[in-house]
Design an enzyme around this catalytic site. Structure first.
Site, mmCIF file in Angstrom:
data_model
loop_
_atom_site.group_PDB
_atom_site.id
_atom_site.type_symbol
_atom_site.label_atom_id
_atom_site.label_comp_id
_atom_site.label_asym_id
_atom_site.label_seq_id
_atom_site.Cartn_x
_atom_site.Cartn_y
_atom_site.Cartn_z
ATOM 1 N N GLY A 13 0.834 -1.206 0.000
ATOM 2 C CA GLY A 13 0.000 0.000 0.000
ATOM 3 C C GLY A 13 0.864 1.250 0.000
ATOM 4 O O GLY A 13 1.882 1.298 0.684
ATOM 5 N N ARG A 74 0.850 -5.006 -5.337
ATOM 6 C CA ARG A 74 0.994 -6.211 -4.524
ATOM 7 C C ARG A 74 1.163 -7.339 -5.544
ATOM 8 O O ARG A 74 0.193 -7.761 -6.161
ATOM 9 C CB ARG A 74 -0.210 -6.403 -3.612
ATOM 10 C CG ARG A 74 -0.306 -5.282 -2.552
ATOM 11 C CD ARG A 74 -1.364 -5.541 -1.497
ATOM 12 N NE ARG A 74 -1.269 -4.557 -0.415
ATOM 13 C CZ ARG A 74 -2.207 -3.663 -0.130
ATOM 14 N NH1 ARG A 74 -3.318 -3.609 -0.823
ATOM 15 N NH2 ARG A 74 -2.031 -2.810 0.875
ATOM 16 N N ASP A 105 4.764 -5.195 5.775
ATOM 17 C CA ASP A 105 5.165 -6.580 6.069
ATOM 18 C C ASP A 105 5.096 -7.502 4.851
ATOM 19 O O ASP A 105 5.932 -8.404 4.711
ATOM 20 C CB ASP A 105 4.417 -7.161 7.280
ATOM 21 C CG ASP A 105 2.910 -7.084 7.126
ATOM 22 O OD1 ASP A 105 2.433 -6.505 6.132
ATOM 23 O OD2 ASP A 105 2.216 -7.615 8.017
ATOM 24 N N THR A 128 4.309 2.168 5.920
ATOM 25 C CA THR A 128 2.898 1.769 5.890
ATOM 26 C C THR A 128 2.162 2.656 6.884
ATOM 27 O O THR A 128 2.691 2.937 7.972
ATOM 28 C CB THR A 128 2.691 0.289 6.283
ATOM 29 O OG1 THR A 128 1.312 0.102 6.646
ATOM 30 C CG2 THR A 128 3.548 -0.161 7.455
ATOM 31 N N ASP A 130 -0.121 1.766 8.672
ATOM 32 C CA ASP A 130 -0.611 0.941 9.791
ATOM 33 C C ASP A 130 0.310 0.944 11.020
ATOM 34 O O ASP A 130 -0.129 0.589 12.118
ATOM 35 C CB ASP A 130 -0.815 -0.510 9.332
ATOM 36 C CG ASP A 130 -1.787 -0.629 8.168
ATOM 37 O OD1 ASP A 130 -2.624 0.275 8.011
ATOM 38 O OD2 ASP A 130 -1.700 -1.620 7.424
ATOM 39 N N ASP A 132 2.509 -1.172 11.785
ATOM 40 C CA ASP A 132 2.473 -2.519 12.363
ATOM 41 C C ASP A 132 3.754 -3.313 12.121
ATOM 42 O O ASP A 132 3.717 -4.520 11.922
ATOM 43 C CB ASP A 132 1.257 -3.298 11.807
ATOM 44 C CG ASP A 132 1.285 -3.394 10.283
ATOM 45 O OD1 ASP A 132 2.116 -2.714 9.650
ATOM 46 O OD2 ASP A 132 0.489 -4.164 9.732
ATOM 47 N N ARG A 174 -5.690 -2.285 9.163
ATOM 48 C CA ARG A 174 -5.727 -3.730 8.888
ATOM 49 C C ARG A 174 -5.939 -4.503 10.186
ATOM 50 O O ARG A 174 -7.053 -4.504 10.684
ATOM 51 C CB ARG A 174 -4.434 -4.186 8.197
ATOM 52 C CG ARG A 174 -4.632 -5.461 7.407
ATOM 53 C CD ARG A 174 -3.340 -5.897 6.745
ATOM 54 N NE ARG A 174 -2.924 -5.018 5.693
ATOM 55 C CZ ARG A 174 -3.316 -5.131 4.427
ATOM 56 N NH1 ARG A 174 -4.102 -6.097 4.070
ATOM 57 N NH2 ARG A 174 -2.890 -4.287 3.517
HETATM 58 O O1 F6P Z 1 -1.875 -1.519 4.773
HETATM 59 C C1 F6P Z 1 -2.428 -0.274 4.471
HETATM 60 C C2 F6P Z 1 -3.928 -0.387 4.300
HETATM 61 O O2 F6P Z 1 -4.404 0.903 3.960
HETATM 62 C C3 F6P Z 1 -4.674 -0.953 5.488
HETATM 63 O O3 F6P Z 1 -4.849 -0.026 6.527
HETATM 64 C C4 F6P Z 1 -5.963 -1.378 4.834
HETATM 65 O O4 F6P Z 1 -6.573 -2.412 5.573
HETATM 66 C C5 F6P Z 1 -5.506 -1.862 3.482
HETATM 67 O O5 F6P Z 1 -4.243 -1.262 3.247
HETATM 68 C C6 F6P Z 1 -6.422 -1.523 2.348
HETATM 69 O O6 F6P Z 1 -5.887 -2.090 1.190
HETATM 70 P P1 F6P Z 1 -6.384 -1.768 -0.283
HETATM 71 O O7 F6P Z 1 -5.876 -0.413 -0.652
HETATM 72 O O8 F6P Z 1 -5.760 -2.856 -1.094
HETATM 73 O O9 F6P Z 1 -7.871 -1.803 -0.241
#
Ligand code: F6P
Length: 325
Positions: A13, A74, A105, A128, A130, A132, A174
């Site tokens: 992300g 990804r 991660d 990130t 998050d 995390d 997340r």
């Molecule tokens: O890891 C970053 C994040 O924004 C999380 O907080 C969230 O759950 C996820 O990515 C959303 O992913 P996507 O942009 O693939 O919907």
């Protein structure tokens, strides 16, 4: 290994400050007389040979921009042995001696497998929203996301107060409650529901009842992604069954938390970590992540970074509890 040519990519992300970090890697590379190559579209770009030679000017005017000028993905191809083999072939073709991967991660999982399978030094930089990632007190993008969430919550508070409403606001993260905890304290939330700490309906209802008794005008409940109480819509239904008097609204902050100009803190962090990543490669480090711990550069193995989880700050939880009482 004598490092002469390095490559940099962003993966997973996007996070505000990724650009500042790419810039720092490129400029630190130039400072140390290295050739730096940008790789577009994360690991997909390694597999599909999307390399471009950069110089200091390639990264002008990106320090303050959100998103990532290298784009991100990804990658499914990089999950396969064949994909990673192809990625390695492309690195060999461009005579890359070291790789900087900027991401979360998922990015580090890919980097760990890649550096175990192939003899190419890899250094990860945690980015990130998050927060995390084990081994760094802060990840690039987290501070900006918290500030964005607080700004949105302040606006929601205006409506909540004017209309005497209860809002359930979902924030990202997340499976981690870091954004929720800080934005909840920063916006004066009545309750903060996070994955790391249980918060029963009973506790929530008694806080709300106390607010009713005290004639409280507005309530904001922060609901982190991944919390065990369910979605904000489900929680809203349970509250409505118990307290018919509440006028309830749900707001999902979503991807606004991922965009925007990085804060001063994120620009500093990204700049420091970009320089540290290049220096780690020059130092002969491989399969490591550069982070910050108590304001100092901290280097941990990528394996440690992905196998451990950072702990939520108990003292912040205590502060949140005291202030929402
Ligand atoms: O890891 C970053 C994040 O924004 C999380 O907080 C969230 O759950 C996820 O990515 C959303 O992913 P996507 O942009 O693939 O919907």
């Amino acid at each position: 290994m004598n490092i002469k040519r390095i490559a940099v990519l962003t993966s997973g992300g996007d996070a505000p400050g990724m650009n500042a970090c790419v810039r720092a890697v490129v400029r630190a590379g130039a400072y140390y007389d290295l050739e730096v190559w940008g790789v577009y579209n994360g690991y997909d770009g390694l597999v599909n040979d999307e390399f471009e030679k950069f110089d200091s000017r390639s990264v002008s005017y990106i320090l303050s921009q959100g998103g990532t000028m290298l784009y991100t993905a990804r990658s499914n191809a990089f999950r396969t042995v064949e994909g990673r083999q192809q990625a390695f072939e492309n690195c060999k073709k461009h005579q890359i001696d070291g790789l900087v991967t900027i991401g979360g991660d998922g990015t580090f999982t890919g980097a760990t497998i890649f550096s175990e399978e192939h003899n190419l030094p890899v250094v990860g930089v945690p980015a990130t929203i998050d927060n995390d990632i084990y081994g760094s007190d802060y990840t690039i993008g987290y501070d900006t996301a918290v500030n964005t969430a607080i700004d949105a919550l302040d606006k929601i508070r205006d409506t909540a107060t004017s209309h005497n409403r209860l809002f359930l606001v979902e924030v990202m993260g997340r499976n981690a409650g870091f954004i929720a905890l800080r934005s909840g304290i920063g916006s004066g939330a009545k309750a903060i529901l996070i994955p790391e700490k249980s918060f029963s309906d009973g506790e929530l209802f008694s806080l709300l009842r106390k607010g009713i008794n005290e004639n409280k005008k507005s309530n904001i409940i922060i609901v982190a992604e991944g919390n065990p109480n369910g979605s904000p819509y489900e929680i809203a239904e349970r509250i409505k069954e118990k307290f018919t008097q509440f006028d309830i609204r749900v707001s999902i902050l979503g991807h606004i938390q991922r965009g925007g100009k990085p804060t001063a803190y994120d620009r500093m962090l990204a700049s420091r970590l970009g320089v540290a990543a290049v220096e780690a490669l020059l130092d002969g480090q491989q399969g490591v992540m550069v982070g910050v711990k108590e304001k100092k550069i901290n280097i941990v193995s990528l394996k440690d970074a992905i196998e451990n989880k950072p702990e939520i700050d108990e003292d912040l939880l205590r502060v949140a509890n005291i202030l929402s009482f």
